[in-house]
Design a protein around this motif. Structure first.
Motif, short mmCIF file in Angstrom:
data_model
loop_
_atom_site.label_atom_id
_atom_site.label_comp_id
_atom_site.label_asym_id
_atom_site.label_seq_id
_atom_site.Cartn_x
_atom_site.Cartn_y
_atom_site.Cartn_z
N TRP A 644 0.88 -1.18 0.00
CA TRP A 644 0.00 0.00 0.00
C TRP A 644 0.91 1.22 0.00
CZ3 TRP A 644 -2.29 -3.18 4.31
CH2 TRP A 644 -1.68 -2.97 5.55
N GLY A 645 1.16 1.85 1.13
CA GLY A 645 2.08 2.98 1.12
C GLY A 645 3.51 2.56 1.38
N PHE A 646 3.78 1.30 1.31
CA PHE A 646 5.14 0.79 1.52
C PHE A 646 5.34 -0.43 0.63
CE2 PHE A 646 2.52 -1.79 4.25
CZ PHE A 646 3.10 -3.05 4.20
N SER A 647 6.59 -0.88 0.56
CA SER A 647 6.94 -2.07 -0.20
C SER A 647 7.38 -3.17 0.75
CB SER A 647 8.06 -1.76 -1.20
OG SER A 647 7.62 -0.80 -2.15
N ALA A 648 7.32 -4.41 0.27
CA ALA A 648 7.70 -5.57 1.08
C ALA A 648 8.18 -6.67 0.16
CB ALA A 648 6.51 -6.04 1.91
N TYR A 649 8.90 -7.63 0.76
CA TYR A 649 9.26 -8.81 0.00
C TYR A 649 8.01 -9.65 -0.24
CZ TYR A 649 14.17 -7.74 0.92
OH TYR A 649 15.39 -7.12 0.96
N PHE A 650 7.83 -10.09 -1.46
CA PHE A 650 6.65 -10.88 -1.84
C PHE A 650 6.50 -12.10 -0.93
CE2 PHE A 650 4.43 -14.01 -4.53
CZ PHE A 650 3.30 -13.28 -4.86
N ASN A 651 7.61 -12.75 -0.61
CA ASN A 651 7.55 -13.96 0.21
C ASN A 651 7.08 -13.70 1.64
OD1 ASN A 651 8.43 -15.48 -1.92
ND2 ASN A 651 10.53 -15.72 -1.20
N ASP A 652 7.21 -12.45 2.10
CA ASP A 652 6.81 -12.12 3.47
C ASP A 652 5.32 -11.84 3.61
OD1 ASP A 652 9.38 -12.40 4.46
OD2 ASP A 652 9.88 -10.28 4.23
N LEU A 653 4.62 -11.75 2.50
CA LEU A 653 3.21 -11.35 2.55
C LEU A 653 2.31 -12.54 2.84
CD1 LEU A 653 3.04 -9.00 -0.57
CD2 LEU A 653 3.13 -8.32 1.83
N PRO A 654 1.17 -12.31 3.51
CA PRO A 654 0.16 -13.35 3.64
C PRO A 654 -0.35 -13.78 2.26
CG PRO A 654 -0.28 -11.52 5.13
CD PRO A 654 0.80 -11.07 4.21
N GLU A 655 -0.90 -14.97 2.18
CA GLU A 655 -1.36 -15.51 0.90
C GLU A 655 -2.41 -14.61 0.26
OE1 GLU A 655 0.01 -18.26 -0.71
OE2 GLU A 655 1.45 -17.87 0.91
N SER A 656 -3.26 -14.00 1.08
CA SER A 656 -4.32 -13.16 0.51
C SER A 656 -3.74 -11.97 -0.26
CB SER A 656 -5.25 -12.66 1.63
OG SER A 656 -4.51 -11.95 2.62
N TYR A 657 -2.64 -11.41 0.24
CA TYR A 657 -2.00 -10.29 -0.46
C TYR A 657 -1.31 -10.76 -1.73
CZ TYR A 657 -2.91 -7.20 3.48
OH TYR A 657 -3.53 -6.43 4.43
N LYS A 658 -0.67 -11.91 -1.67
CA LYS A 658 -0.03 -12.46 -2.88
C LYS A 658 -1.07 -12.69 -3.97
CE LYS A 658 3.61 -14.94 -0.33
NZ LYS A 658 4.15 -16.27 0.01
N ASP A 659 -2.18 -13.32 -3.60
CA ASP A 659 -3.22 -13.62 -4.58
C ASP A 659 -3.78 -12.35 -5.20
OD1 ASP A 659 -2.92 -16.31 -4.07
OD2 ASP A 659 -4.58 -16.41 -2.64
N TYR A 660 -3.97 -11.32 -4.37
CA TYR A 660 -4.55 -10.09 -4.90
C TYR A 660 -3.58 -9.37 -5.83
CZ TYR A 660 -7.46 -5.90 -4.98
OH TYR A 660 -8.26 -4.85 -5.38
N LEU A 661 -2.30 -9.36 -5.49
CA LEU A 661 -1.32 -8.75 -6.37
C LEU A 661 -1.26 -9.48 -7.71
CD1 LEU A 661 1.53 -7.95 -3.84
CD2 LEU A 661 0.37 -6.28 -5.28
N ILE A 662 -1.35 -10.79 -7.67
CA ILE A 662 -1.35 -11.56 -8.92
C ILE A 662 -2.59 -11.22 -9.74
CG2 ILE A 662 -1.56 -13.89 -9.88
CD1 ILE A 662 0.18 -14.86 -7.51
N LYS A 663 -3.73 -11.16 -9.07
CA LYS A 663 -4.97 -10.84 -9.77
C LYS A 663 -4.90 -9.45 -10.41
CE LYS A 663 -9.96 -10.28 -9.02
NZ LYS A 663 -11.06 -10.29 -8.02
N ARG A 664 -4.39 -8.47 -9.66
CA ARG A 664 -4.28 -7.11 -10.20
C ARG A 664 -3.29 -7.06 -11.36
NH1 ARG A 664 -2.92 -2.37 -6.77
NH2 ARG A 664 -4.02 -1.22 -8.39
N ALA A 665 -2.18 -7.77 -11.22
CA ALA A 665 -1.18 -7.79 -12.29
C ALA A 665 -1.76 -8.41 -13.56
CB ALA A 665 0.05 -8.56 -11.83
N GLU A 666 -2.59 -9.44 -13.40
CA GLU A 666 -3.25 -10.06 -14.56
C GLU A 666 -4.18 -9.07 -15.23
OE1 GLU A 666 -3.49 -14.70 -12.93
OE2 GLU A 666 -5.15 -13.30 -12.60
#
Length: 670
Positions: A644-666
């Motif tokens: 959101w207003g910061f960045s993080a390592y993808f591996n450190d994120l909960p699965e829900s955030y990973k899935d949403y980033l993938i969905k948005r990127a698609e």
């Protein structure tokens, strides 16, 4: 053992300090041996019978007695994440504050003590004097440790540390060391999201002095700043809030000074280069952009964004500054415009503003409540009912705050000593706290769908709309498809969409204008970090979102049909006047291929600043890499994403955030 765990939890839970409970839980999960690992941490609990300000300085003294020092090649950063100050029960931690490090660099504790000696309030004077003594104690410990253990660059530590508290630095290295010293104490105090402010501006005199005296060249400065940033990143997990990486450690670059002259300089370029090179999610950069921001700074910013680190966020300083003046900040103060942890505006060194301390207002919940209980005859009637329900939601969320005190911030923030008041008790010049609206784009799209398909085309009835929500669109696939493919979408270049959006923004502002937090008027914004947290228990909505799916992010298109140019043009035409200044971020995901033409992107960004956007953050994502990173995290340990207003390592994120980033990127790659 069970009794000890219960005792520890009993102490931790009432403290309303999310991170402390989280830390204890993670120790137990990761290591398995609660007793052994609890010994690694030194928890400094307050005495329940003492005044909160007295307990603050007592706790800080105990913290300073126990912190462990680690010296790097060039600096010492005396923050110890294993020594934790615990809050008095019932008080929330202070978050998202940016001190004026320009003032701190020039500070002299002997002068501050002289000012305190003139204070009439005996209790206030004693508290602050004790805080000064604790700072001196910590510095004395550092000096003794430097004498005893540090060999490499020992002369710097031994010669400079004894002078640090009572004189202004002379070199860039000394200035960076003094910032690290005080920054470490703000973290040790249990304050959250400690911003760093305009470092390219305040460090320039020390850098120029080094150049003139041939003590340092540009490459030498870059090495110092690189080590400085890596030290700030060192304890990122301990400094983070809900998600690892959410530290609020921002460095502000560029913009104008009090005379309207541009700040951008060699240090601006160096910070952009360093953050590009180290490829860490933290600290993050914020660029104060305007029509005179140079091509060099734009291109270096684009280069930095293209690394995927998420920095810099771009702030349109002219729009934000005007909005802040109109709201009630002094014109002479807005030159030192900064942000809270992410994007919410405040004044560096003068603001106690807590800009995101409450649950966000869920706009689509208000709309669903209307659909369940009302059957309006036309769209204007529906809109009026929705506004009334939304107003009720805003009023329910708004409440007064009960926060920690900060005798340490009190020493360095303008007006506190003169007012003889703690930073959080009326000493700071500004205490304009803020609220956030979440799911605003979802609500706009849902309203547009009802307007078109229920009232205009009469394709569906209200009963069918309610049933499709209750059934999560199962058996209503035709409705789902039509709702998602409505040509009228949030962010579209269409008068109907823009008029509806601004009408609701104006209404939200009117409701917020009737409310206060702790007696002061409030700010409100439509960029909330709670787009996943508060969506998880929310049923389906008529924009085509299903049960539990995340809300839209900030000012971002939900549909792939809205491109970056269109959403930026749309955002530049939104009304940010009045109190609607608490963060309004365009959030867009750029496919990596888009960055091949950086000149074209620069023109788009320049136009967006000229046209009047508020803020912009760009995420550069490759959907194939994200998919592979989820399946094979071991191959993508350094993959960074903007959350959101910061960045993080993808591996450190909960699965829900990973899935949403993938969905948005698609979606954005389509």
């Amino acid at each position: 053992m069970k009794s000890l765990i219960k005792k520890a939890i009993k102490f931790a839970l009432p403290l309303q300090i999310r991170h402390s409970v989280w830390s204890i839980r993670q120790i137990y999960k990761k290591e398995g041996n609660f007793l052994r690992n609890l010994k690694k941490y030194s928890y400094v609990f307050p005495h329940p019978n003492n005044a909160i300000d007295l307990e603050f300085v007592n706790q800080m003294q105990k913290c300073f007695e126990n912190v462990h020092f680690e010296f790097s090649d060039k600096f010492v950063y005396p923050y110890d994440p294993c020594v934790k100050r615990m809050l008095v029960s019932g008080y929330a931690p202070i978050a998202s504050i940016t001190p004026d490090y320009g003032k701190i660099l020039k500070s002299n504790l002997a002068v501050i003590e002289a000012e305190l000696s003139e204070v009439q309030d005996v209790n206030f004077k004693n508290i602050e004097m004790k805080m000064v003594s604790s700072i001196r104690y910590l510095c004395d410990r550092l000096i003794k440790t430097a004498h005893r253990f540090k060999e490499k660059d020992k002369n710097f530590f031994v010669s400079y540390l004894p002078l640090m508290l009572n004189q202004e630095p002379q070199t860039l290295q000394e200035a960076l060391q003094k910032i690290l010293f005080y920054n470490s104490m703000f973290w040790q105090a249990g304050h959250w999201h400690n911003g760093l402010g305009r470092l390219d501006k305040i460090l320039l005199p020390y850098y120029m002095n080094d150049l003139v005296k041939h003590k340092l060249d540009k490459n030498g400065a870059k090495l110092l700043i690189k080590e400085f940033c890596l030290l700030l990143n060192r304890d990122i997990e301990a400094k983070s809030g809900f998600l690892k990486g959410d530290t609020g450690q921002y460095i502000l670059l560029g913009g104008t000074d009090g005379n309207g002259d541009e700040i951008q300089n060699e240090l601006t370029e160096i910070f952009l280069d360093v953050i590009s090179d180290i490829h860490k999610p933290d600290p993050k950069l914020i660029l104060r952009a305007n029509n005179n921001t140079s091509t060099t700074i734009w291109q270096k910013s684009i280069d930095c964004i293209s690394t995927g680190c998420g920095s810099p966020l771009i702030m349109n300083e002219a729009v934000v500054m005007k909005s802040m003046i109109d709201f009630g900040y002094r014109k002479e103060d807005v030159v030192d415009l900064g942000t809270s942890a992410c994007w919410e505006p405040l004044i560096i060194g003068k603001s106690f503003d807590q800009n995101n301390p409450l649950d966000s207002v869920v706009a689509v919940r208000a709309l669903n409540d209307i659909l369940y209980n009302e059957h309006p005859k036309d769209f204007p009637t529906l809109l009026d009912l929705f506004k009334k329900q939304l107003a009720s939601e805003i009023k329910q969320v708004c409440r007064d705050l009960r926060t920690d005190v900060s005798p340490i911030f009190t020493l360095f923030f303008d007006d506190c000593i003169e007012e003889e008041k703690d930073f959080t008790r009326g000493g700071a010049r500004y205490a304009f706290h803020g609220m956030q609206i979440v799911s605003f784009p979802n609500a706009i799209n849902a309203l547009l769908n009802i307007k078109k398909y229920v009232f205009e085309q009469k394709a569906f009835t209200f009963e069918e709309c309610v049933n499709c929500i209750k059934q999560n669109f199962d058996g209503f696939e035709d409705m789902l498809l039509m709702f998602k493919n409505n040509t009228l979408q949030f962010g579209a270049d269409d008068k109907v969409v823009l008029d509806l959006t601004n009408d609701l923004l104006n209404f939200i502002g009117q409701v917020a204008a009737q409310l206060t937090i702790n007696g002061n008027k409030i700010k409100i914004g439509i960029s909330s970090p709670n787009y996943i947290i508060q969506s998880s228990c929310m049923e389906a909505t008529l924009d085509g979102r299903k049960n539990g799916e995340p809300f839209a992010v900030h000012i971002s298109p939900i549909s792939e049909k809205v491109g970056i140019k269109e959403i930026l043009d749309f955002a530049s035409r939104l009304d940010y006047s009045g109190n609607r200044i608490n963060g309004n971020v365009v959030d867009f995901i750029l496919p990596s291929a888009f960055l091949k033409d950086s000149k074209k992107l620069e023109l788009i960004l320049r136009d967006s600043i000229s046209n009047g956007i508020f803020e912009l953050q760009l995420n550069v994502l490759n959907v194939d890499i994200l998919r592979d990173a989820k399946i094979h995290p071991e191959n993508h340990k350094d993959l960074i994403v903007r959350v959101w207003g910061f960045s993080a390592y993808f591996n450190d994120l909960p699965e829900s955030y990973k899935d949403y980033l993938i969905k948005r990127a698609e979606t954005y790659a389509a």
